[in-house]
Design an enzyme around this catalytic site. Structure first.
Site, PDB file in Angstrom:
ATOM      1  N   HIS A 100       0.760  -1.373   0.150  1.00  0.00           N
ATOM      2  CA  HIS A 100       0.041   0.060  -0.137  1.00  0.00           C
ATOM      3  C   HIS A 100       0.847   1.446  -0.051  1.00  0.00           C
ATOM      4  O   HIS A 100       1.972   1.072   0.823  1.00  0.00           O
ATOM      5  CB  HIS A 100      -0.659   0.027   1.583  1.00  0.00           C
ATOM      6  CG  HIS A 100      -2.062   1.098   1.171  1.00  0.00           C
ATOM      7  ND1 HIS A 100      -2.009   2.186   1.394  1.00  0.00           N
ATOM      8  CD2 HIS A 100      -3.364   0.740   0.859  1.00  0.00           C
ATOM      9  CE1 HIS A 100      -2.946   2.871   1.220  1.00  0.00           C
ATOM     10  NE2 HIS A 100      -3.993   1.766   0.521  1.00  0.00           N
ATOM     11  N   ASP A 153      -7.989  -5.401   0.402  1.00  0.00           N
ATOM     12  CA  ASP A 153      -8.598  -6.274  -0.883  1.00  0.00           C
ATOM     13  C   ASP A 153      -8.154  -7.682  -0.825  1.00  0.00           C
ATOM     14  O   ASP A 153      -8.381  -8.619  -1.570  1.00  0.00           O
ATOM     15  CB  ASP A 153      -7.991  -5.626  -2.379  1.00  0.00           C
ATOM     16  CG  ASP A 153      -8.705  -4.450  -2.490  1.00  0.00           C
ATOM     17  OD1 ASP A 153      -9.864  -4.416  -2.090  1.00  0.00           O
ATOM     18  OD2 ASP A 153      -8.001  -3.301  -2.787  1.00  0.00           O
TER      19      ASP A 153
HETATM   20  N1  ACO Z   1       4.095  -7.390  -4.745  1.00  0.00           N
HETATM   21  C1  ACO Z   1       5.413  -7.210  -5.254  1.00  0.00           C
HETATM   22  N2  ACO Z   1       6.306  -6.079  -4.917  1.00  0.00           N
HETATM   23  C2  ACO Z   1       5.675  -5.325  -4.414  1.00  0.00           C
HETATM   24  C3  ACO Z   1       4.462  -4.927  -4.376  1.00  0.00           C
HETATM   25  C4  ACO Z   1       3.506  -6.294  -4.502  1.00  0.00           C
HETATM   26  N3  ACO Z   1       2.078  -6.394  -4.518  1.00  0.00           N
HETATM   27  N4  ACO Z   1       3.920  -3.879  -4.136  1.00  0.00           N
HETATM   28  C5  ACO Z   1       5.144  -3.074  -4.009  1.00  0.00           C
HETATM   29  N5  ACO Z   1       6.132  -3.987  -4.338  1.00  0.00           N
HETATM   30  C6  ACO Z   1       7.658  -3.707  -4.485  1.00  0.00           C
HETATM   31  C7  ACO Z   1       8.012  -2.931  -5.454  1.00  0.00           C
HETATM   32  O1  ACO Z   1       8.398  -3.575  -6.705  1.00  0.00           O
HETATM   33  C8  ACO Z   1       9.271  -2.005  -5.030  1.00  0.00           C
HETATM   34  O2  ACO Z   1      10.277  -3.067  -5.026  1.00  0.00           O
HETATM   35  P1  ACO Z   1      11.789  -2.109  -5.307  1.00  0.00           P
HETATM   36  O3  ACO Z   1      12.080  -1.144  -4.102  1.00  0.00           O
HETATM   37  O4  ACO Z   1      12.815  -3.380  -5.044  1.00  0.00           O
HETATM   38  O5  ACO Z   1      11.648  -1.648  -6.592  1.00  0.00           O
HETATM   39  C9  ACO Z   1       8.748  -1.819  -3.570  1.00  0.00           C
HETATM   40  O6  ACO Z   1       7.914  -2.699  -3.200  1.00  0.00           O
HETATM   41  C10 ACO Z   1       7.961  -0.365  -3.287  1.00  0.00           C
HETATM   42  O7  ACO Z   1       6.783  -0.524  -4.237  1.00  0.00           O
HETATM   43  P2  ACO Z   1       6.253   0.756  -5.112  1.00  0.00           P
HETATM   44  O8  ACO Z   1       5.469   0.279  -6.156  1.00  0.00           O
HETATM   45  O9  ACO Z   1       7.087   2.039  -4.914  1.00  0.00           O
HETATM   46  O10 ACO Z   1       5.001   1.339  -3.977  1.00  0.00           O
HETATM   47  P3  ACO Z   1       3.962   2.098  -4.307  1.00  0.00           P
HETATM   48  O11 ACO Z   1       3.723   2.566  -3.008  1.00  0.00           O
HETATM   49  O12 ACO Z   1       4.177   2.925  -5.525  1.00  0.00           O
HETATM   50  O13 ACO Z   1       2.615   1.295  -4.794  1.00  0.00           O
HETATM   51  C11 ACO Z   1       0.617  -0.266  -4.681  1.00  0.00           C
HETATM   52  C12 ACO Z   1       1.629   0.808  -3.853  1.00  0.00           C
HETATM   53  C13 ACO Z   1       0.297   0.458  -6.086  1.00  0.00           C
HETATM   54  C14 ACO Z   1      -0.417  -0.587  -3.859  1.00  0.00           C
HETATM   55  C15 ACO Z   1       1.629  -1.566  -4.752  1.00  0.00           C
HETATM   56  O14 ACO Z   1       1.847  -2.021  -3.475  1.00  0.00           O
HETATM   57  C16 ACO Z   1       0.830  -2.796  -5.484  1.00  0.00           C
HETATM   58  O15 ACO Z   1       0.849  -2.631  -6.769  1.00  0.00           O
HETATM   59  N6  ACO Z   1       0.027  -3.607  -4.990  1.00  0.00           N
HETATM   60  C17 ACO Z   1      -0.700  -4.670  -5.620  1.00  0.00           C
HETATM   61  C18 ACO Z   1      -1.864  -3.856  -5.888  1.00  0.00           C
HETATM   62  C19 ACO Z   1      -3.104  -3.899  -4.695  1.00  0.00           C
HETATM   63  O16 ACO Z   1      -3.104  -4.677  -4.120  1.00  0.00           O
HETATM   64  N7  ACO Z   1      -3.413  -2.494  -4.820  1.00  0.00           N
HETATM   65  C20 ACO Z   1      -4.404  -2.383  -3.697  1.00  0.00           C
HETATM   66  C21 ACO Z   1      -4.220  -1.051  -3.047  1.00  0.00           C
HETATM   67  S1  ACO Z   1      -5.144  -0.745  -1.601  1.00  0.00           S
HETATM   68  C22 ACO Z   1      -6.588  -0.108  -2.400  1.00  0.00           C
HETATM   69  O17 ACO Z   1      -6.620   0.767  -3.337  1.00  0.00           O
HETATM   70  C23 ACO Z   1      -7.903  -0.241  -1.560  1.00  0.00           C
END
Ligand code: ACO
Length: 435
Positions: free
Chosen positions: A311, A369
């Site tokens: 998140h 979720d």
């Molecule tokens: N699975 C694997 N790796 C992940 C995930 C994930 N779900 N989420 C983040 N990471 C990793 C990224 O690859 C990144 O790694 P790095 O530092 O080695 O490059 C690090 O964690 C940071 O991730 P970001 O993408 O910079 O985090 P951001 O805050 O931009 O993204 C998000 C947040 C979009 C929710 C992300 O965690 C994601 O895509 N999760 C899966 C989708 C999801 O469940 N969304 C629901 C959100 S809650 C809602 O809307 C109700």
């Protein structure tokens, strides 16, 4: 919001004598902010913050999140207390008005919402314009936006009474639209709302009932639905809420703004995540395939993410996910679903991910979720409906934030700036002279 004279940050431009002393503003909770409104005027520079990870674009009194501690407060009340003791409509009143209602305020609010549940009969025709297999969110974007063509009498955004009626209409009509998108998908007659039922109960009735036979809504499932609506009701300045505020900042009408919010919610990184969780679980198929899937998630070249994990704000357990996990077990037990393979898979996946250094180091925890999809599937919702249900719940958050924005004397049209890296000025070359 307060600023005391001694709290300021000085930004100095190296190699010149230019600097800006920017006041620091303090809220009631959470990080203070540096007021950089004079940055461009004084230094001729913008800030650069793609994704707005460090930018407070608004002042708000509605929802507070402490992502490190896993705290979520609506108007100061912890989500756990509201989930246990409140109802969705009471929570809606709280979000919109700032305080919990007394008994007569609560009754008046519920009556105000309930008498707007029907749609203008002509809105039925809109559904026929869509293919039967249209995604519910495609239909929702269209039909919610179309409400502005039917309810002209509440479009004066400068009139508090008009805004209140629009709020009632949206809270009341979005569930009817969502239920009808499903009925249209499956080719069943639309069920008209029943105002003798509670809000969540009526939604389940419109969704599941058919005119040919009586239908009684299971009270345990109605309570679970109400709880899901409370948990999703608001979440501070997330992508869809910021979209609603940005659209609203132009003076667009509330129905158009909420349609914009619905479009923004649709994406898999936001509201589409619970649909993506179920897709992911069925693709994994069995517990024995989890290690291979986790390997792919950790491979930077694979583009595979563990959906329902991570998140932007929570770097701890999403407090809503804990409540959702408990409700998930209650719903499955009420429905007599024992040993659900998806739930088993989800729990195993959660256990493995919570102990894996990749997820631990990045502070990736289950979000709301991760479990909501399993509950909704068990309650008979098709996966394509999940995001539409999220939109039903979030409508009150969007409208509360829009209402707050409408009253804010500092409100201006939202207009981010950019770091331009394209071509410098150049002259047009006629086609015959181009190489
Ligand atoms: N699975 C694997 N790796 C992940 C995930 C994930 N779900 N989420 C983040 N990471 C990793 C990224 O690859 C990144 O790694 P790095 O530092 O080695 O490059 C690090 O964690 C940071 O991730 P970001 O993408 O910079 O985090 P951001 O805050 O931009 O993204 C998000 C947040 C979009 C929710 C992300 O965690 C994601 O895509 N999760 C899966 C989708 C999801 O469940 N969304 C629901 C959100 S809650 C809602 O809307 C109700």
């Amino acid at each position: 919001m307060s600023a005391s004279g001694k709290d300021s940050v000085t930004i100095a431009v190296n190699g010149s004598n230019r600097s800006l002393t920017a006041p620091v503003l303090h809220g009631t909770l959470g990080p203070s902010v540096v007021d950089i409104r004079k940055l461009y005027a004084d230094l001729g520079m913008f800030t650069y913050d793609p994704g707005y990870g460090g930018t407070a674009a608004v002042e708000s009194k509605i929802t507070y999140i402490d992502g490190d501690e896993g705290v979520l407060l609506y108007r100061g009340y912890p989500i756990e207390q509201l989930a246990e003791k409140s109802t969705f409509l009471e929570t809606a009143y709280l979000l919109l008005n700032g305080e919990l209602p007394n008994a007569s305020e609560r009754e008046a609010f519920e009556n105000g919402v309930i008498r707007h549940t029907m749609l203008h009969e002509q809105i039925r025709q809109f559904f026929n314009g869509f293919r039967r297999d249209a995604h519910p969110m495609a239909v929702m974007c269209g039909v919610v936006g179309a409400l502005s063509a039917f309810y002209h009498d509440s479009l004066d955004i400068n009139d508090p009474d008009s805004r209140r009626i629009s709020a009632f209409r949206l809270i009341a009509k979005v569930p009817t639209i969502a239920a009808w998108t499903h009925k249209y998908n499956v080719g069943q007659p639309f069920m008209y709302p029943r105002n003798d039922l509670g809000y969540a109960e009526n939604f389940l009735y419109m969704f599941h009932a058919v005119p040919a036979e009586p239908y009684t809504v299971n009270p345990i499932l109605a309570r679970a639905m109400d709880l899901i609506l409370i948990l999703h009701a608001d979440h501070e300045q997330n992508a869809s809420t910021s979209t609603v505020r940005l659209a609203g900042s132009t003076g667009a009408n509330p129905f158009a703004c909420i349609a914009a919010g619905i479009a923004s919610l649709w994406g898999p990184a936001h509201g589409g995540a619970n649909e993506a969780v179920l897709k992911m679980l069925s693709e994994i198929g069995s517990v024995s395939n989890i290690p291979d899937f986790i390997r792919k998630v950790k491979d930077k070249n694979s583009n595979v993410r563990l959906m329902g994990f991570g998140h932007r704000v929570y770097k701890n357990y999403d407090p809503r996910a804990k409540i959702m996990q408990k409700t998930c077990h209650e719903v499955l037990s009420e429905l007599g679903i024992k040993d659900d393979p998806l739930l088993e898979l989800a729990m195993e996946l959660e256990k493995i991910a919570l102990n894996d250094p990749y997820f631990v180091e990045r502070k990736l925890y289950p979000n709301v979720d991760f479990y909501s999809g399993i509950i909704l599937k068990a309650m008979g919702f098709s996966t394509s409906m999940f995001t539409a249900l999220f939109a039903v719940a979030r409508t009150i958050g969007w409208i509360s934030q829009w209402e707050e924005m409408s009253r804010d004397p500092e409100q201006r049209i939202g207009r981010p700036r950019q770091l331009y890296t394209g071509s410098q000025r150049r002259d047009f070359v006629p086609v015959a002279e181009r190489s």
